[in-house]
Motif scaffolding. Structure first.
Motif, PDB file in Angstrom:
ATOM      1  N   ARG A  50      -8.288 -25.586   0.109  1.00 39.55           N
ATOM      2  CA  ARG A  50      -7.394 -24.553   0.617  1.00 39.55           C
ATOM      3  C   ARG A  50      -6.719 -23.817  -0.531  1.00 39.55           C
ATOM      4  NH1 ARG A  50      -4.166 -24.926   6.131  1.00 39.55           N
ATOM      5  NH2 ARG A  50      -3.678 -22.725   6.241  1.00 39.55           N
ATOM      6  N   GLU A  73     -16.358 -23.261   1.855  1.00 40.83           N
ATOM      7  CA  GLU A  73     -17.544 -23.334   2.717  1.00 40.83           C
ATOM      8  C   GLU A  73     -18.690 -24.095   2.055  1.00 40.83           C
ATOM      9  OE1 GLU A  73     -16.016 -20.613   1.677  1.00 40.83           O
ATOM     10  OE2 GLU A  73     -17.386 -18.947   1.217  1.00 40.83           O
ATOM     11  N   ALA A  76     -17.938 -27.693   2.565  1.00 37.42           N
ATOM     12  CA  ALA A  76     -18.314 -28.055   3.936  1.00 37.42           C
ATOM     13  C   ALA A  76     -19.817 -28.261   4.028  1.00 37.42           C
ATOM     14  CB  ALA A  76     -17.862 -26.973   4.908  1.00 37.42           C
ATOM     15  N   PHE A  84      -8.366 -31.434  11.093  1.00 36.72           N
ATOM     16  CA  PHE A  84      -7.034 -30.860  10.843  1.00 36.72           C
ATOM     17  C   PHE A  84      -5.935 -31.552  11.655  1.00 36.72           C
ATOM     18  CE2 PHE A  84      -9.722 -27.690   9.114  1.00 36.72           C
ATOM     19  CZ  PHE A  84      -8.968 -26.884   8.281  1.00 36.72           C
ATOM     20  N   VAL A  88      -6.306 -24.712  14.374  1.00 36.02           N
ATOM     21  CA  VAL A  88      -5.867 -23.385  14.821  1.00 36.02           C
ATOM     22  C   VAL A  88      -6.758 -22.864  15.943  1.00 36.02           C
ATOM     23  CG1 VAL A  88      -4.878 -22.718  12.608  1.00 36.02           C
ATOM     24  CG2 VAL A  88      -7.265 -22.191  13.082  1.00 36.02           C
ATOM     25  N   VAL A  93     -13.470 -16.541  20.727  1.00 28.23           N
ATOM     26  CA  VAL A  93     -14.675 -17.108  20.128  1.00 28.23           C
ATOM     27  C   VAL A  93     -14.924 -18.466  20.784  1.00 28.23           C
ATOM     28  CG1 VAL A  93     -15.752 -17.937  18.006  1.00 28.23           C
ATOM     29  CG2 VAL A  93     -14.191 -15.984  17.937  1.00 28.23           C
ATOM     30  N   PHE A  98     -18.931 -20.861  17.957  1.00 25.04           N
ATOM     31  CA  PHE A  98     -18.330 -21.130  16.654  1.00 25.04           C
ATOM     32  C   PHE A  98     -19.083 -22.247  15.942  1.00 25.04           C
ATOM     33  CE2 PHE A  98     -15.155 -23.855  14.429  1.00 25.04           C
ATOM     34  CZ  PHE A  98     -14.824 -22.992  13.394  1.00 25.04           C
ATOM     35  N   ILE A 106     -24.438 -24.354   7.652  1.00 20.05           N
ATOM     36  CA  ILE A 106     -24.591 -25.568   6.857  1.00 20.05           C
ATOM     37  C   ILE A 106     -26.072 -25.931   6.710  1.00 20.05           C
ATOM     38  CG2 ILE A 106     -24.190 -28.071   6.912  1.00 20.05           C
ATOM     39  CD1 ILE A 106     -21.384 -27.466   7.984  1.00 20.05           C
TER      40      ILE A 106
ATOM     41  N   GLU B 429      -4.502 -16.678   7.405  1.00 21.56           N
ATOM     42  CA  GLU B 429      -5.159 -17.450   6.357  1.00 21.56           C
ATOM     43  C   GLU B 429      -5.606 -18.781   6.949  1.00 21.56           C
ATOM     44  OE1 GLU B 429      -5.425 -20.477   3.358  1.00 21.56           O
ATOM     45  OE2 GLU B 429      -3.612 -20.304   4.576  1.00 21.56           O
ATOM     46  N   ASP B 430      -4.811 -19.316   7.884  1.00 20.74           N
ATOM     47  CA  ASP B 430      -5.156 -20.626   8.453  1.00 20.74           C
ATOM     48  C   ASP B 430      -6.424 -20.559   9.313  1.00 20.74           C
ATOM     49  OD1 ASP B 430      -3.746 -19.046  10.205  1.00 20.74           O
ATOM     50  OD2 ASP B 430      -2.645 -20.698  11.126  1.00 20.74           O
ATOM     51  N   GLN B 431      -6.586 -19.421  10.044  1.00 20.96           N
ATOM     52  CA  GLN B 431      -7.816 -19.259  10.837  1.00 20.96           C
ATOM     53  C   GLN B 431      -9.039 -19.181   9.923  1.00 20.96           C
ATOM     54  OE1 GLN B 431      -6.888 -15.663  12.992  1.00 20.96           O
ATOM     55  NE2 GLN B 431      -6.972 -16.735  14.955  1.00 20.96           N
ATOM     56  N   PHE B 433      -9.328 -20.273   6.842  1.00 26.47           N
ATOM     57  CA  PHE B 433      -9.592 -21.536   6.165  1.00 26.47           C
ATOM     58  C   PHE B 433     -10.285 -22.513   7.118  1.00 26.47           C
ATOM     59  CE2 PHE B 433      -8.152 -25.863   4.907  1.00 26.47           C
ATOM     60  CZ  PHE B 433      -8.950 -25.969   3.780  1.00 26.47           C
ATOM     61  N   TYR B 434      -9.838 -22.497   8.340  1.00 26.08           N
ATOM     62  CA  TYR B 434     -10.453 -23.372   9.352  1.00 26.08           C
ATOM     63  C   TYR B 434     -11.947 -23.068   9.473  1.00 26.08           C
ATOM     64  CZ  TYR B 434     -10.801 -25.951  13.788  1.00 26.08           C
ATOM     65  OH  TYR B 434     -11.134 -26.844  14.773  1.00 26.08           O
ATOM     66  N   CYS B 435     -12.290 -21.791   9.551  1.00 31.26           N
ATOM     67  CA  CYS B 435     -13.698 -21.398   9.660  1.00 31.26           C
ATOM     68  C   CYS B 435     -14.479 -21.789   8.419  1.00 31.26           C
ATOM     69  CB  CYS B 435     -13.825 -19.890   9.865  1.00 31.26           C
ATOM     70  SG  CYS B 435     -13.163 -19.317  11.411  1.00 31.26           S
ATOM     71  N   ARG B 436     -13.878 -21.545   7.272  1.00 33.49           N
ATOM     72  CA  ARG B 436     -14.589 -21.844   6.025  1.00 33.49           C
ATOM     73  C   ARG B 436     -14.775 -23.347   5.871  1.00 33.49           C
ATOM     74  NH1 ARG B 436     -11.970 -18.712   1.083  1.00 33.49           N
ATOM     75  NH2 ARG B 436     -14.012 -19.098   0.154  1.00 33.49           N
ATOM     76  N   GLN B 437     -13.781 -24.095   6.310  1.00 30.05           N
ATOM     77  CA  GLN B 437     -13.910 -25.549   6.226  1.00 30.05           C
ATOM     78  C   GLN B 437     -15.077 -26.032   7.090  1.00 30.05           C
ATOM     79  OE1 GLN B 437     -13.753 -28.936   7.381  1.00 30.05           O
ATOM     80  NE2 GLN B 437     -14.039 -29.104   5.174  1.00 30.05           N
ATOM     81  N   ARG B 438     -15.431 -25.244   8.080  1.00 31.89           N
ATOM     82  CA  ARG B 438     -16.556 -25.653   8.926  1.00 31.89           C
ATOM     83  C   ARG B 438     -17.882 -25.110   8.403  1.00 31.89           C
ATOM     84  NH1 ARG B 438     -13.261 -28.875  10.046  1.00 31.89           N
ATOM     85  NH2 ARG B 438     -12.233 -29.138  12.069  1.00 31.89           N
ATOM     86  N   GLY B 439     -17.818 -24.395   7.259  1.00 36.67           N
ATOM     87  CA  GLY B 439     -19.061 -23.977   6.622  1.00 36.67           C
ATOM     88  C   GLY B 439     -19.369 -22.491   6.696  1.00 36.67           C
ATOM     89  N   LEU B 440     -18.468 -21.703   7.308  1.00 37.78           N
ATOM     90  CA  LEU B 440     -18.741 -20.263   7.430  1.00 37.78           C
ATOM     91  C   LEU B 440     -18.210 -19.525   6.203  1.00 37.78           C
ATOM     92  CD1 LEU B 440     -17.658 -19.829  11.143  1.00 37.78           C
ATOM     93  CD2 LEU B 440     -19.988 -19.691  10.263  1.00 37.78           C
ATOM     94  N   ALA B 441     -19.035 -18.628   5.666  1.00 36.07           N
ATOM     95  CA  ALA B 441     -18.579 -17.815   4.540  1.00 36.07           C
ATOM     96  C   ALA B 441     -17.459 -16.899   5.025  1.00 36.07           C
ATOM     97  CB  ALA B 441     -19.734 -16.991   3.987  1.00 36.07           C
ATOM     98  N   GLU B 442     -16.623 -16.459   4.095  1.00 36.86           N
ATOM     99  CA  GLU B 442     -15.429 -15.708   4.472  1.00 36.86           C
ATOM    100  C   GLU B 442     -15.743 -14.487   5.332  1.00 36.86           C
ATOM    101  OE1 GLU B 442     -12.873 -14.439   1.228  1.00 36.86           O
ATOM    102  OE2 GLU B 442     -11.176 -14.962   2.513  1.00 36.86           O
ATOM    103  N   LEU B 448     -16.553 -13.061  12.838  1.00 35.34           N
ATOM    104  CA  LEU B 448     -16.454 -13.910  14.025  1.00 35.34           C
ATOM    105  C   LEU B 448     -15.105 -13.720  14.738  1.00 35.34           C
ATOM    106  CD1 LEU B 448     -18.201 -16.585  15.022  1.00 35.34           C
ATOM    107  CD2 LEU B 448     -16.192 -17.755  14.177  1.00 35.34           C
ATOM    108  N   ILE B 449     -14.056 -13.718  13.948  1.00 33.20           N
ATOM    109  CA  ILE B 449     -12.709 -13.594  14.527  1.00 33.20           C
ATOM    110  C   ILE B 449     -12.520 -12.210  15.158  1.00 33.20           C
ATOM    111  CG2 ILE B 449     -10.231 -13.576  13.996  1.00 33.20           C
ATOM    112  CD1 ILE B 449     -10.922 -15.641  11.736  1.00 33.20           C
TER     113      ILE B 449
END
Lengths: 250, 482
Positions: A50, A73, A76, A84, A88, A93, A98, A106, B429-431, B433-442, B448-449
């Motif tokens: 982060r 990413e 991941a 988390f 969020v 979506v 998603f 991945i 930023e939290d949304q 980061f959540y997406c990126r943590q799941r593997g999606l590029a920025e 998507l959002i």
């Protein structure tokens, strides 16, 4: 699998982690316990990449690579998953859309073909069953209007779908009643395996009755002050954190 | 500047994909506007005397009018004498009779745009009337349509072949003196599309027009007229692009829809005119008047628009709900990135009893983009039991853009019901980061959002268009947020 050495982290100029050293091997489940403000979530976020968490000293090696140099990413895609504490919502979506996008991103990184809709739905059904996530929740918008328990189950469902090598679960027990806690813990236990490492962050010992850790660390004021087996968690529950804090402070 | 903002800025700098220029011999009118030019255009089109008089009347009214300045958009003064009011691919005299006769270069242009002008349209089931600069190049599928009595042709052809239709409806919804840009259009419009659906006919395919401004320093002034007779149905799609040029180009279109008793018109637009570069240089000034008249009982008109292009957008597709129990709908996604400014919305004018209107507006602002929703709901005395539901949501990306909501409501009876909901949110930023943590590029995460945000509107679009629109939103934003 994960090697953290002397990790120092600042947030907004304030030092939160003051030299963490941790070694987690594949197949192990480590628990990190600590009072509020000890730096537990900071550790989770810095491992997931982060922004706003500045590493001032130390290193993190994951599967032999420098984890800190990777974009979130990429981490991941390389198998790092963060469950988390406060997932969020993404209105509009659908959960399933998603997750399909995430899973296929991945898979692409790993050089695999994308899953088609049929295979994906099959997999989803199986994994949703692990945490008894109702079918309709997979179709609703990501975390939008979910209850606390539904959000946490959704996190574990996502983890099951993405099959990470390293799962970091940040206070997965918070906001859960005992029945929901059991369901979530069973889901997590089903995902334990010789190839997978887990880092379970929690405030209370309660969760560790259900997810029994191999190693327990106590984090206070940005440092790991104790490391032991599952009995350490029980001792903490009985005596509280202040006892440990008093013991380490002169 | 935070690193988050920096990365957003980097991603926002995307290229305009439709920005190529086609090298085709063009025939121009000299720049400038006067009665001779109006006569020239009318003569080029071999128009009847009444239409020339109609144009001249519009021109004279236009001279007395002032450019409206009430919208929340700012732009340099437009020099109306520096614009070409007529540009057409040369050799209009031997106009193409079939696709084989169309300049291959032109077809290549359409191919680049991905318009299924050739055989592919059979698969897509779309009949395309492509308007290139000012002239309608070709209309496909006309034969199949004429079998069921549907008229779908360019405006110029319709003037020749169905003058009674044009004479009856032209200006009946948007009068020449309606506003400055409508008057200008009425004086100089050079082509467009005409659709007539006879009684009880459900148009067997989606009708589609593709607009493209190619020539430099030209304005595009097309005119669309759609008449749905009693109990008929038509779905009409409109797409637009323009090449990248440093100077601004003017687009002032007029669209008139008439729905008779029990008829339905669904009008969808994906507007991707060149928006200018990231510093606001160039781009299309898009001043458009679109209005539908629900003339008969139980008639229905739906406007769906996805507006991602243009430097300036000034556009309020509206419905006049005259027939009892008639329905008006407006679904809009408008996106302003870089220096784009959009002032868009709708007007719903309730005249008949039990009339209903729905307004769903989604505004997305990024970069230095400015976005205004301007809507008017007017319920007249006779419109007893009228209903309106309005929802306008704004999504902000980054910290230099703006979103504004200006709803006007005027209710003149006590039996009507109105609802208005509005939200403003930011991509957090939290949304991300959540997406990126799941593997999606920025950028995928932003896309998507944004698509999630716009979903309620996108689902109103016909299938092929929805896919295109979704992609367009993605490219127009490639990964914003802060």
């Amino acid at each position: 699998m994960l090697k953290i050495e002397d990790l120092h982290v600042e947030v907004d100029g304030k030092t939160i982690l003051k030299g963490i050293t941790l070694d987690i091997a594949a197949g192990e489940v480590h628990a990190i316990m600590g009072p509020n403000g000890s730096g537990k979530s900071t550790l989770a976020y810095v491992l997931a990449g982060r922004e706003g968490y500045e590493v001032t000293k130390g290193s993190v090696t994951y599967k032999g690579q420098n984890l800190l140099e990777m974009e979130p990413e990429i981490r991941a895609a390389e198998g790092v998953f963060l469950g988390f504490q406060y997932p969020v919502a993404i209105p509009g979506v659908s959960n399933i859309y998603f997750l399909k996008a995430a899973l296929n991103a991945i898979r692409k990184h790993r050089g695999q073909d994308p899953l088609d809709a049929i295979d994906f739905m099959k997999l989803s059904k199986e994994k949703a069953g692990l945490v008894q996530l109702p079918d309709q929740l997979t179709k609703r918008s990501v975390n939008d209007g979910f209850s606390g328990g539904e959000k946490k189950r959704n996190e574990i469902y996502q983890m099951a779908m993405l099959e990470p090598s390293l799962a970091i679960l940040d206070e997965t027990d918070s906001g859960l009643d005992i029945d929901a806690l059991k369901v979530v813990a069973e889901g997590v236990n089903a995902l334990r395996g010789p190839e997978r490492a887990m880092l379970v962050i929690t405030h209370y010992q309660r969760l560790l009755d259900y997810i029994v850790p191999d190693v327990v660390h106590v984090l206070i004021d940005g440092r790991i002050v104790r490391t032991g087996d599952k009995n350490l968690a029980k001792q903490l529950e009985r005596d509280g954190y202040s006892e440990v804090r008093d013991a380490i402070q002169p | 500047m935070s690193s988050a903002t920096e990365s957003i800025d980097a991603i926002l700098k995307k290229k305009y994909d439709a920005g190529f220029i086609t090298d085709i011999e063009q025939e121009y009118a000299p720049p400038g506007l006067n009665e001779d030019i109006v006569r020239f255009i009318s003569a080029k089109k071999e128009e009847p005397e009444w239409l020339l008089e109609w144009r001249l009347k519009a021109y004279r009214r236009w001279l007395e009018m002032k450019e409206p300045r009430w919208a929340k958009v700012s732009y340099p003064e437009i020099d109306y004498q520096d614009i070409c009011y007529y540009a057409a691919p040369k050799s209009k005299d031997d106009a193409p009779k079939s696709l084989d006769e169309v300049d291959p270069e032109l077809l290549a242009t359409y191919e680049k745009l991905g318009i299924p002008l050739h055989e592919r349209e059979v698969l897509a089931g779309v009949a395309v009337d492509a308007v290139f600069d000012s002239v309608s190049v070709t209309t496909t599928f006309r034969k199949k349509l004429s079998e069921v009595g549907v008229i779908f042709m360019s405006f110029s052809e319709a003037v020749q072949e169905h003058p009674e239709l044009i004479r009856k409806y032209l200006g009946s919804v948007v009068p020449v003196s309606d506003n400055f840009f409508a008057a200008l259009n009425s004086a100089v419009f050079s082509d467009g599309s005409v659709v007539y659906i006879p009684k009880g006919v459900r148009c067997p395919m989606e009708l589609s027009t593709y607009f493209r401004i190619n020539a430099a320093k030209t304005g595009q002034f097309e005119r669309t007229l759609i008449v749905a007779d009693e109990g008929s149905y038509v779905s009409y799609l409109e797409g637009c692009t323009a090449p990248m040029r440093d100077e601004n180009q003017l687009h002032a279109a007029v669209v008139e829809l008439v729905a008779h008793k029990d008829a339905q018109i669904k009008y969808s637009t994906v507007q991707n005119w060149y928006p200018g570069d990231e510093n606001g240089k160039g781009g299309i000034f898009n001043f458009v008047t679109k209005r539908g008249l629900c003339e008969g009982e139980r008639s229905k008109i739906s406007w769906t628009q996805v507006e991602t292009g243009s430097a300036i957008t000034w556009k309020y597709p509206s419905c006049i709900l005259k027939g009892d129990d008639s329905i008006g709908e407006f679904y809009s996604v408008a996106l302003s990135n870089h220096r784009q400014q959009a002032d868009t919305g709708t007007k719903m004018i309730h005249l008949g009893k039990n009339t209903k209107s729905t307004i769903i507006s989604k505004g997305i602002s990024a970069g230095h983009g400015q976005q205004t929703y301007r809507g008017g709901v007017k319920i007249m005395r006779g419109a007893s039991n009228a209903r309106n539901y309005t929802q306008c949501d704004s999504l902000l990306i980054g910290d230099k853009c703006g979103a504004h909501t200006v709803p006007y409501v005027d209710v003149r009876n006590s039996t009507s019901k109105l609802e208005h909901e509005a939200t403003t949110s930011r991509i957090g930023e939290d949304q991300l980061f959540y997406c990126r943590q799941r593997g999606l590029a920025e950028e995928d995460a932003v896309s998507l959002i944004v698509n999630g945000f716009a979903k309620e509107v996108l689902k109103e679009l016909p299938m092929e268009f929805a896919v295109e629109a979704q992609k367009l939103l993605g490219v127009s934003l490639e990964g914003a947020v802060g």
